[in-house]
Design a protein around this motif. Structure first.
Motif, PDB file in Angstrom:
ATOM      1  N   ALA A  16       0.723  -1.086   0.578  1.00  0.00           N
ATOM      2  CA  ALA A  16       0.157   0.148   0.220  1.00  0.00           C
ATOM      3  C   ALA A  16       0.785   1.372  -0.008  1.00  0.00           C
ATOM      4  O   ALA A  16       0.825   1.815  -0.730  1.00  0.00           O
ATOM      5  CB  ALA A  16      -0.914  -0.096   1.407  1.00  0.00           C
ATOM      6  N   ALA A  17       2.088   1.193   1.053  1.00  0.00           N
ATOM      7  CA  ALA A  17       3.247   2.353   1.299  1.00  0.00           C
ATOM      8  C   ALA A  17       3.574   2.452  -0.447  1.00  0.00           C
ATOM      9  O   ALA A  17       3.909   3.845  -0.923  1.00  0.00           O
ATOM     10  CB  ALA A  17       4.229   2.518   2.412  1.00  0.00           C
ATOM     11  N   GLY A  18       3.799   1.489  -1.391  1.00  0.00           N
ATOM     12  CA  GLY A  18       4.848   1.522  -2.496  1.00  0.00           C
ATOM     13  C   GLY A  18       3.306   1.987  -3.550  1.00  0.00           C
ATOM     14  O   GLY A  18       3.805   2.739  -4.556  1.00  0.00           O
ATOM     15  N   PHE A  19       2.334   2.212  -3.401  1.00  0.00           N
ATOM     16  CA  PHE A  19       1.932   2.385  -3.983  1.00  0.00           C
ATOM     17  C   PHE A  19       1.390   3.736  -4.336  1.00  0.00           C
ATOM     18  O   PHE A  19       1.298   4.522  -5.141  1.00  0.00           O
ATOM     19  CB  PHE A  19       0.453   1.792  -4.385  1.00  0.00           C
ATOM     20  CG  PHE A  19      -1.094   3.039  -5.320  1.00  0.00           C
ATOM     21  CD1 PHE A  19      -1.109   2.595  -6.330  1.00  0.00           C
ATOM     22  CD2 PHE A  19      -1.271   4.022  -4.785  1.00  0.00           C
ATOM     23  CE1 PHE A  19      -1.837   2.981  -7.453  1.00  0.00           C
ATOM     24  CE2 PHE A  19      -2.414   4.164  -6.038  1.00  0.00           C
ATOM     25  CZ  PHE A  19      -2.948   4.077  -7.076  1.00  0.00           C
ATOM     26  N   THR A  20       1.484   4.529  -3.166  1.00  0.00           N
ATOM     27  CA  THR A  20       2.342   6.217  -3.158  1.00  0.00           C
ATOM     28  C   THR A  20       3.317   6.914  -3.589  1.00  0.00           C
ATOM     29  O   THR A  20       2.945   7.997  -4.297  1.00  0.00           O
ATOM     30  CB  THR A  20       2.342   6.516  -1.383  1.00  0.00           C
ATOM     31  OG1 THR A  20       0.632   5.861  -1.080  1.00  0.00           O
ATOM     32  CG2 THR A  20       1.950   7.651  -1.554  1.00  0.00           C
ATOM     33  N   ALA A  21       4.652   5.647  -3.537  1.00  0.00           N
ATOM     34  CA  ALA A  21       5.153   6.215  -4.309  1.00  0.00           C
ATOM     35  C   ALA A  21       5.552   6.207  -5.052  1.00  0.00           C
ATOM     36  O   ALA A  21       6.088   6.604  -5.687  1.00  0.00           O
ATOM     37  CB  ALA A  21       6.520   5.129  -3.785  1.00  0.00           C
ATOM     38  N   TYR A  22       4.680   4.803  -5.885  1.00  0.00           N
ATOM     39  CA  TYR A  22       4.189   4.118  -7.392  1.00  0.00           C
ATOM     40  C   TYR A  22       4.284   5.938  -8.027  1.00  0.00           C
ATOM     41  O   TYR A  22       4.403   6.143  -9.185  1.00  0.00           O
ATOM     42  CB  TYR A  22       3.941   3.473  -7.823  1.00  0.00           C
ATOM     43  CG  TYR A  22       3.770   3.107  -9.469  1.00  0.00           C
ATOM     44  CD1 TYR A  22       4.324   2.479 -10.003  1.00  0.00           C
ATOM     45  CD2 TYR A  22       2.103   3.173  -9.843  1.00  0.00           C
ATOM     46  CE1 TYR A  22       4.014   2.306 -10.686  1.00  0.00           C
ATOM     47  CE2 TYR A  22       1.591   2.973 -10.694  1.00  0.00           C
ATOM     48  CZ  TYR A  22       2.472   2.790 -11.772  1.00  0.00           C
ATOM     49  OH  TYR A  22       2.345   2.890 -13.300  1.00  0.00           O
ATOM     50  N   VAL A  23       2.952   6.670  -7.141  1.00  0.00           N
ATOM     51  CA  VAL A  23       2.261   7.639  -7.806  1.00  0.00           C
ATOM     52  C   VAL A  23       3.206   8.862  -7.903  1.00  0.00           C
ATOM     53  O   VAL A  23       3.529   9.777  -8.622  1.00  0.00           O
ATOM     54  CB  VAL A  23       0.439   7.784  -7.164  1.00  0.00           C
ATOM     55  CG1 VAL A  23       0.428   9.171  -7.518  1.00  0.00           C
ATOM     56  CG2 VAL A  23       0.349   6.791  -7.214  1.00  0.00           C
ATOM     57  N   ARG A  24       4.093   8.934  -6.430  1.00  0.00           N
ATOM     58  CA  ARG A  24       4.900   9.807  -7.268  1.00  0.00           C
ATOM     59  C   ARG A  24       6.714  10.027  -7.758  1.00  0.00           C
ATOM     60  O   ARG A  24       6.008  10.748  -8.911  1.00  0.00           O
ATOM     61  CB  ARG A  24       5.827  10.073  -5.660  1.00  0.00           C
ATOM     62  CG  ARG A  24       5.071  10.914  -4.440  1.00  0.00           C
ATOM     63  CD  ARG A  24       5.770  10.905  -2.847  1.00  0.00           C
ATOM     64  NE  ARG A  24       5.471  11.406  -1.784  1.00  0.00           N
ATOM     65  CZ  ARG A  24       5.160  11.293  -0.557  1.00  0.00           C
ATOM     66  NH1 ARG A  24       5.050   9.728  -1.588  1.00  0.00           N
ATOM     67  NH2 ARG A  24       3.911  11.451  -0.201  1.00  0.00           N
ATOM     68  N   ASP A  25       6.151   8.635  -8.731  1.00  0.00           N
ATOM     69  CA  ASP A  25       7.003   8.773  -9.836  1.00  0.00           C
ATOM     70  C   ASP A  25       7.209   7.193 -10.037  1.00  0.00           C
ATOM     71  O   ASP A  25       7.474   6.690  -9.999  1.00  0.00           O
ATOM     72  CB  ASP A  25       9.275   8.768  -9.233  1.00  0.00           C
ATOM     73  CG  ASP A  25       9.807   9.006  -9.946  1.00  0.00           C
ATOM     74  OD1 ASP A  25      10.038   9.239 -11.336  1.00  0.00           O
ATOM     75  OD2 ASP A  25      11.091   9.095  -9.650  1.00  0.00           O
ATOM     76  N   GLN A  26       6.170   7.294 -12.071  1.00  0.00           N
ATOM     77  CA  GLN A  26       6.594   6.338 -12.195  1.00  0.00           C
ATOM     78  C   GLN A  26       7.104   6.696 -12.848  1.00  0.00           C
ATOM     79  O   GLN A  26       7.780   4.486 -13.583  1.00  0.00           O
ATOM     80  CB  GLN A  26       5.169   6.781 -13.146  1.00  0.00           C
ATOM     81  CG  GLN A  26       3.629   6.524 -12.486  1.00  0.00           C
ATOM     82  CD  GLN A  26       3.399   7.752 -12.648  1.00  0.00           C
ATOM     83  OE1 GLN A  26       4.482   9.286 -12.770  1.00  0.00           O
ATOM     84  NE2 GLN A  26       2.626   8.719 -11.361  1.00  0.00           N
TER      85      GLN A  26
END
Length: 390
Positions: A53-63
């Motif tokens: 779940a936390a990784g999804f936020t990081a993914y949104v920040r930098d695709q």
């Protein structure tokens, strides 16, 4: 690609714990087996869900860092879960977690554009997670395969060396070998310089015959331990397996009751492989027991013992002048009338005695190969008696 606002990113950060908890609850509801998992395993899944779940936020920040981020987020998941659950079950858990993310995340968007962006991001994130999970399971499978190959090579090497320790049985059992299954060792030339290719081809052929195998490529030599009885007269299984070897002779040792005795089959097969050059017309495959004369000439004491026990001693104990008759017959070049004259008996008497020789020894003096076996066996018997060993 569009960017989301800092406020939305902050909302995603705050919601990651809630999303992970909802995912675990959904897993509990949908899969009965998940609820039966021990506490430590469930805790590992919970940690993985929170990391994802936390990784999804990081993914949104930098695709642009998508592959690295998803690999970091889920790297431990399959490695841990593969010890307890299957790849199919892992995919089910990932699917449920992504469904929860897909349901919860769009509501955190500040506007319609961000909502569309987050919905698409969930789909892309799910694709990356799926690939990462599959690659991790494939890596784990390759690691297990490499370990099994090393373990199998150790077992085959122990059989060739003649080790019959208890550890051999446990290692063979770990490879799926039935400890009560008969075993036959085949040896010959490896068909390729690439061991993985050789192992694949031999396993495929063994699978088509419905037999388990243990394999070892030792330099240019291929050693195959074949499960099941191979003493049938036609030897169809042995003939099929012999096509897995390279050019040259293939020798099969005797079938032994269990793998604990496979070292005896291996010793006879290797002795036969060294001696088979003396019989250019040997069939392929050839049994080590059919190479007793050549093995005896090469100095194999086990072959000498078998020739005495199977031929020389039974002929002597049978009486009825069988030993004298077969010796005279062989010395006469296989000429019946000459043998009868030398023994001062009727030719029919010689015929009767020769039939008895075949019954007692399993070798017909009228056949060229059998005559050679009988001649060598009798010579070995005389030598052994002269040395006081018989």
């Amino acid at each position: 690609m569009a960017k989301v606002s800092s406020a939305t990113l902050a909302s995603l950060d705050r919601a990651s714990g809630k999303i992970a908890s909802l995912a675990l609850s959904s897993m509990d509801e949908q899969f009965a087996w998940f609820g039966r998992m021990p506490a430590d395993q469930r805790a590992s899944v919970q940690l993985i869900a929170q990391t994802g779940a936390a990784g999804f936020t990081a993914y949104v920040r930098d695709q642009r860092e998508a592959i690295r981020l998803t690999a970091d987020a889920f790297r431990q998941a399959p490695r841990e879960l593969s010890r307890w659950i299957s790849l199919r079950q892992t995919v089910e858990l990932v699917r449920v977690a992504l469904q929860v993310i897909e349901r919860e995340v769009p509501d955190l968007a500040a506007d319609t554009d961000e909502r569309h962006f987050l919905t698409e991001a969930v789909l892309r994130y799910g694709r990356e997670v799926a690939f990462t999970s599959a690659m991790s399971y494939a890596s784990a499978a390759e690691t297990r395969g490499a370990w099994d190959a090393r373990l199998e090579a150790t077992v085959v090497d122990a059989i060739v060396r003649g080790d019959a320790e208890e550890s051999l049985l446990s290692r063979a059992a770990a490879l799926g070998w039935d400890p009560d299954a008969p075993a036959t060792v085949l040896v010959g030339k490896s068909p390729s310089d690439d061991p993985p290719t050789v192992l694949y081809e031999v396993r495929s052929r063994a699978a088509r015959t419905g037999r388990s195998v243990l394999l070892g490529v030792q330099g240019s030599r291929l050693v195959v331990v074949l499960a099941g009885d191979t003493e049938e007269p036609t030897n169809q299984v042995l003939r099929r397996m012999s096509t897995s070897f390279g050019e040259g002779p293939v020798v099969a040792g005797p079938t032994v009751p269990t793998i604990a005795d496979a070292h005896r089959s291996a010793a006879d097969a290797l002795s036969g492989l060294r001696a088979v050059v003396a019989w250019p017309a040997a069939p392929r495959p050839v049994r080590s027991t059919d190479l007793l004369p050549e093995r005896a000439l090469a100095g194999d004491p086990e072959a000498e013992r078998q020739l005495i026990e199977q031929i020389a001693r039974p002929l002597e104990e049978a009486g009825g002048s069988l030993l004298d008759t077969v010796e005279t017959y062989l010395e006469a070049g296989g000429v019946l009338e000459t043998c009868a004259r030398l023994l001062f008996v009727h030719p029919n008497t010689v015929r009767y005695r020769l039939r008895r020789v075949a019954e007692v020894t399993g070798h017909n003096p009228n056949l060229a190969r059998d005559a050679l076996v009988l001649r060598i066996a009798l010579a070995v018997g005389r030598l052994s008696r002269s040395r006081g060993l018989w």
